[in-house]
Design a protein around this motif. Structure first.
Motif, mmCIF file in Angstrom:
data_model
loop_
_atom_site.group_PDB
_atom_site.id
_atom_site.type_symbol
_atom_site.label_atom_id
_atom_site.label_comp_id
_atom_site.label_asym_id
_atom_site.label_seq_id
_atom_site.Cartn_x
_atom_site.Cartn_y
_atom_site.Cartn_z
ATOM 1 N N ALA A 171 0.846 -1.203 0.000
ATOM 2 C CA ALA A 171 0.000 0.000 0.000
ATOM 3 C C ALA A 171 0.869 1.236 0.000
ATOM 4 O O ALA A 171 1.881 1.307 0.677
ATOM 5 C CB ALA A 171 -0.897 -0.003 1.236
ATOM 6 N N ASP A 172 0.482 2.196 -0.783
ATOM 7 C CA ASP A 172 1.180 3.473 -0.864
ATOM 8 C C ASP A 172 0.925 4.255 0.418
ATOM 9 O O ASP A 172 -0.197 4.570 0.762
ATOM 10 C CB ASP A 172 0.646 4.257 -2.064
ATOM 11 C CG ASP A 172 1.482 5.502 -2.341
ATOM 12 O OD1 ASP A 172 1.938 6.126 -1.363
ATOM 13 O OD2 ASP A 172 1.659 5.836 -3.527
ATOM 14 N N MET A 173 2.004 4.593 1.155
ATOM 15 C CA MET A 173 1.832 5.260 2.446
ATOM 16 C C MET A 173 1.187 6.626 2.309
ATOM 17 O O MET A 173 0.483 7.094 3.202
ATOM 18 C CB MET A 173 3.197 5.395 3.142
ATOM 19 C CG MET A 173 3.757 4.078 3.627
ATOM 20 S SD MET A 173 2.620 3.214 4.713
ATOM 21 C CE MET A 173 2.585 4.345 6.096
ATOM 22 N N GLU A 174 1.417 7.293 1.196
ATOM 23 C CA GLU A 174 0.779 8.595 1.014
ATOM 24 C C GLU A 174 -0.729 8.445 0.909
ATOM 25 O O GLU A 174 -1.493 9.239 1.466
ATOM 26 C CB GLU A 174 1.324 9.277 -0.241
ATOM 27 C CG GLU A 174 0.759 10.680 -0.440
ATOM 28 C CD GLU A 174 1.374 11.390 -1.621
ATOM 29 O OE1 GLU A 174 0.908 12.484 -1.952
ATOM 30 O OE2 GLU A 174 2.319 10.841 -2.224
ATOM 31 N N ASP A 175 -1.178 7.395 0.208
ATOM 32 C CA ASP A 175 -2.615 7.123 0.133
ATOM 33 C C ASP A 175 -3.158 6.784 1.507
ATOM 34 O O ASP A 175 -4.261 7.179 1.874
ATOM 35 C CB ASP A 175 -2.890 5.966 -0.825
ATOM 36 C CG ASP A 175 -2.628 6.353 -2.267
ATOM 37 O OD1 ASP A 175 -2.606 7.571 -2.539
ATOM 38 O OD2 ASP A 175 -2.433 5.453 -3.103
ATOM 39 N N ILE A 176 -2.375 6.058 2.280
ATOM 40 C CA ILE A 176 -2.809 5.685 3.614
ATOM 41 C C ILE A 176 -3.023 6.922 4.468
ATOM 42 O O ILE A 176 -3.992 7.045 5.196
ATOM 43 C CB ILE A 176 -1.771 4.752 4.274
ATOM 44 C CG1 ILE A 176 -1.777 3.401 3.568
ATOM 45 C CG2 ILE A 176 -2.047 4.583 5.756
ATOM 46 C CD1 ILE A 176 -0.714 2.459 4.050
ATOM 47 N N HIS B 176 -5.854 -10.784 3.048
ATOM 48 C CA HIS B 176 -7.119 -11.415 2.660
ATOM 49 C C HIS B 176 -8.202 -11.095 3.687
ATOM 50 O O HIS B 176 -8.018 -11.276 4.895
ATOM 51 C CB HIS B 176 -6.934 -12.929 2.544
ATOM 52 C CG HIS B 176 -8.199 -13.664 2.230
ATOM 53 N ND1 HIS B 176 -8.869 -13.539 1.028
ATOM 54 C CD2 HIS B 176 -8.935 -14.538 2.971
ATOM 55 C CE1 HIS B 176 -9.945 -14.299 1.043
ATOM 56 N NE2 HIS B 176 -10.015 -14.921 2.206
ATOM 57 N N TYR B 177 -9.341 -10.637 3.208
ATOM 58 C CA TYR B 177 -10.445 -10.230 4.084
ATOM 59 C C TYR B 177 -11.316 -11.434 4.418
ATOM 60 O O TYR B 177 -11.869 -12.084 3.533
ATOM 61 C CB TYR B 177 -11.269 -9.146 3.381
ATOM 62 C CG TYR B 177 -12.466 -8.661 4.145
ATOM 63 C CD1 TYR B 177 -12.329 -7.827 5.248
ATOM 64 C CD2 TYR B 177 -13.754 -9.041 3.752
ATOM 65 C CE1 TYR B 177 -13.431 -7.372 5.949
ATOM 66 C CE2 TYR B 177 -14.877 -8.580 4.442
ATOM 67 C CZ TYR B 177 -14.706 -7.760 5.543
ATOM 68 O OH TYR B 177 -15.797 -7.305 6.225
ATOM 69 N N LEU C 268 -12.655 -7.426 10.342
ATOM 70 C CA LEU C 268 -13.105 -6.099 10.757
ATOM 71 C C LEU C 268 -14.122 -6.272 11.881
ATOM 72 O O LEU C 268 -15.178 -6.885 11.694
ATOM 73 C CB LEU C 268 -13.744 -5.355 9.576
ATOM 74 C CG LEU C 268 -14.226 -3.937 9.862
ATOM 75 C CD1 LEU C 268 -13.063 -3.033 10.224
ATOM 76 C CD2 LEU C 268 -14.945 -3.366 8.639
ATOM 77 N N ASN C 269 -13.794 -5.747 13.032
ATOM 78 C CA ASN C 269 -14.653 -5.878 14.207
ATOM 79 C C ASN C 269 -15.476 -4.604 14.358
ATOM 80 O O ASN C 269 -14.931 -3.546 14.618
ATOM 81 C CB ASN C 269 -13.780 -6.108 15.451
ATOM 82 C CG ASN C 269 -14.606 -6.409 16.679
ATOM 83 O OD1 ASN C 269 -15.816 -6.624 16.584
ATOM 84 N ND2 ASN C 269 -13.965 -6.410 17.825
ATOM 85 N N GLN C 270 -16.788 -4.711 14.188
ATOM 86 C CA GLN C 270 -17.655 -3.528 14.259
ATOM 87 C C GLN C 270 -18.304 -3.342 15.624
ATOM 88 O O GLN C 270 -19.064 -2.414 15.830
ATOM 89 C CB GLN C 270 -18.754 -3.640 13.201
ATOM 90 C CG GLN C 270 -18.231 -3.703 11.784
ATOM 91 C CD GLN C 270 -19.342 -3.746 10.758
ATOM 92 O OE1 GLN C 270 -20.146 -2.821 10.676
ATOM 93 N NE2 GLN C 270 -19.405 -4.805 9.987
ATOM 94 N N GLU D 34 -13.304 -1.602 2.591
ATOM 95 C CA GLU D 34 -12.397 -1.086 1.568
ATOM 96 C C GLU D 34 -11.150 -0.477 2.197
ATOM 97 O O GLU D 34 -10.026 -0.676 1.713
ATOM 98 C CB GLU D 34 -13.112 -0.036 0.709
ATOM 99 C CG GLU D 34 -14.179 -0.598 -0.219
ATOM 100 C CD GLU D 34 -15.421 -1.060 0.527
ATOM 101 O OE1 GLU D 34 -15.665 -0.550 1.651
ATOM 102 O OE2 GLU D 34 -16.160 -1.911 -0.006
ATOM 103 N N ASP D 35 -11.338 0.289 3.284
ATOM 104 C CA ASP D 35 -10.186 0.854 3.994
ATOM 105 C C ASP D 35 -9.266 -0.250 4.500
ATOM 106 O O ASP D 35 -8.040 -0.169 4.372
ATOM 107 C CB ASP D 35 -10.654 1.699 5.189
ATOM 108 C CG ASP D 35 -11.166 3.065 4.774
ATOM 109 O OD1 ASP D 35 -10.937 3.446 3.613
ATOM 110 O OD2 ASP D 35 -11.782 3.746 5.605
ATOM 111 N N LEU D 36 -9.861 -1.272 5.096
ATOM 112 C CA LEU D 36 -9.073 -2.348 5.680
ATOM 113 C C LEU D 36 -8.242 -3.069 4.624
ATOM 114 O O LEU D 36 -7.042 -3.309 4.827
ATOM 115 C CB LEU D 36 -10.006 -3.338 6.389
ATOM 116 C CG LEU D 36 -9.342 -4.526 7.089
ATOM 117 C CD1 LEU D 36 -8.369 -4.037 8.140
ATOM 118 C CD2 LEU D 36 -10.391 -5.432 7.703
ATOM 119 N N GLN D 37 -8.858 -3.394 3.492
ATOM 120 C CA GLN D 37 -8.127 -4.100 2.446
ATOM 121 C C GLN D 37 -7.057 -3.217 1.811
ATOM 122 O O GLN D 37 -5.963 -3.680 1.484
ATOM 123 C CB GLN D 37 -9.104 -4.611 1.389
ATOM 124 C CG GLN D 37 -10.005 -5.737 1.901
ATOM 125 C CD GLN D 37 -10.915 -6.298 0.835
ATOM 126 O OE1 GLN D 37 -11.817 -5.618 0.370
ATOM 127 N NE2 GLN D 37 -10.687 -7.537 0.447
#
Length: 448
Positions: free
Chosen positions: A10-15, A235-236, A442-444, A226-229
């Motif tokens: 993942a691109d850290m700038e996008d993060i 793998h989700y 993902l824990n909601q 989407e954020d998590l992936q």
């Protein structure tokens, strides 16, 4: 043991910049509102605190800075001694002229000096003004001061002194007294403590909203799948819905079944028999997830052993509502007991638990000996799957130290709770330690 280096692409700038912004740079108002609502519910006590402080402060300031203002007045009908006396239009014009001239006379140094001399003061103890009732020959003179008696004295002094100054300008006038206030009974500006308290509470509430808004705007976290992936590149496996800790809803059980089904495929595909469960920081629900994975896979026919390797804050038995006793993982790791001696079998299941019994401030000496790896290998022979609950990986090294002792891991992220920087750092640490991830969850459920 299947070991592979998982590389975060993942691109850290996008993060850092993509949390609540859409691709065109606009803020996602829905996500922002949801985050504000959750933060507001979480910090409801701060709202009460700020509203209370605001109400108290405003009430105190009103009382502390309050200065009463009393008004004494006299209403006159103006007429002239000239040949036009009695002419309504003429007298009205005279009154209007006085209404124009009188403010200048009232503010003149000459009148002020005479009023002060009359009252025996160096400065005028208040203010004076006059007004004419439209289309009439009625004029009202007002005197204002900080006390009722002073306001009336000032009015009397003005009435006694102004003719000497007014007559050279307007000629000799007759002023018939129609009404007089006398000594005022109450101030014009009675303090409204209730209104001040409400305004203060409103100000405190507004400050709370601004704080929550700023916090929501500044917070970089995971808000959806989407954020998590995008952030983890893992793998989700699924998400657990909101539920009460002691009452699992049908939706929660369905979600657990789906997650366990996906996890089962990953375990078979990657030949994993030991599974580490961790999160970025404390409070994300990793222990709850570890317990539910163990229960869910046990129901699918697996013999499962759950090891509480969180030596800093063990919580498996509390989560499972089991009596941990006095002996568990610590005693096994220090050679005082064998794993078989401290196993706890959960009622009505084939699930076995090795509880955490002591909270340690430092675990380096115990985990660094290699004893934990031997124990996990031994447990792997006794069960189809060994699930290991560990401390958070984002802030502690325990999970990374255990990464080489297991076949894979599951990373738990609580919605709107995990910090992006700590999350990515924790995953990086585990990846560099040789962890192959079976998936992320993902824990909601809401943080308590």
């Amino acid at each position: 043991m299947a070991i592979s280096m998982h590389i975060i692409t993942a691109d850290m700038e996008d993060i850092m910049n993509g949390e609540m912004r859409l691709e065109d740079g606009r803020i996602d108002l829905t996500s922002l509102a949801e985050t504000m609502w959750k933060q507001g519910r979480r910090f409801w006590w701060l709202l009460l605190l700020l509203a209370g402080i605001g109400a108290t402060a405003c009430s105190f300031l009103v009382k502390k800075t309050y200065q009463p203002v009393y008004t004494a007045f006299a209403a006159y009908a103006v007429s002239s001694d000239s040949v036009y006396a009695g002419n309504k239009n003429y007298e009205q014009k005279v009154a209007e002229q006085i209404g124009v001239v009188f403010p200048y006379i009232l503010t003149s140094d000459v009148l002020r000096e005479k009023v002060c001399e009359k009252m025996g003061t160096k400065t005028m103890p208040g203010s004076i003004d006059a007004s004419v009732v439209q289309d009439t020959n009625l004029i009202t003179i007002r005197a204002r001061a900080a006390s009722a008696g002073r306001a009336y004295e000032l009015l009397q002094a003005v009435l006694a002194c102004y003719p000497e100054i007014l007559h050279p300008v307007t000629g000799v006038l007759k002023m018939e007294l129609l009404d007089e206030s006398g000594v005022p009974h109450q101030p014009d500006n009675i303090p409204d403590g209730r209104r001040a308290a409400l305004e203060g509470a409103g100000g405190g509430s507004l400050l709370f909203i601004l704080i929550v808004l700023f916090g929501a705007m500044a917070k970089k976290t995971v808000r959806n799948r989407e954020d998590l992936q995008r952030l983890t590149q893992i793998h989700y496996l699924g998400s657990l819905p909101k539920t009460r800790a002691k009452k699992r809803s049908a939706a929660f059980l369905d979600a657990r079944y789906a997650i366990c089904a996906r996890l089962e495929k990953e375990l078979k595909k990657k030949n994993m028999h030991t599974l580490l469960v961790t999160s970025a920081v404390a409070g994300e629900g990793k222990t709850t997830v570890a317990c539910n994975l163990a229960l869910g896979l046990e129901k699918k026919g697996y013999s499962v052993l759950l090891l509480d390797a969180d030596l800093r804050k063990p919580a498996v038995c509390r989560t499972m509502q089991l009596d941990s006793g006095t002996e568990g993982a610590y005693e096994v790791l220090t050679g005082q007991r064998t794993a078989e001696e401290v196993k706890i079998r959960c009622r009505d299941t084939q699930l076995c638990v090795i509880a955490g019994t002591k909270s340690l401030s430092s675990t380096q000496q115990i985990l660094g000996t290699g004893k934990i790896a031997e124990i996990i290998k031994q447990l792997e022979k006794e069960a189809d799957l060994v699930i290991v609950d560990t401390p958070p990986a984002g802030i502690l090294s325990d999970a990374a130290m255990l990464a080489s002792c297991v076949d894979g891991g599951v990373f738990v992220v609580r919605q709107d709770f995990a910090d992006v920087r700590i999350l990515t750092e924790g995953i990086r640490e585990l990846s560099e330690a040789g962890m192959e991830f079976a998936g992320c969850i993902l824990n909601q459920t809401e943080h308590k």
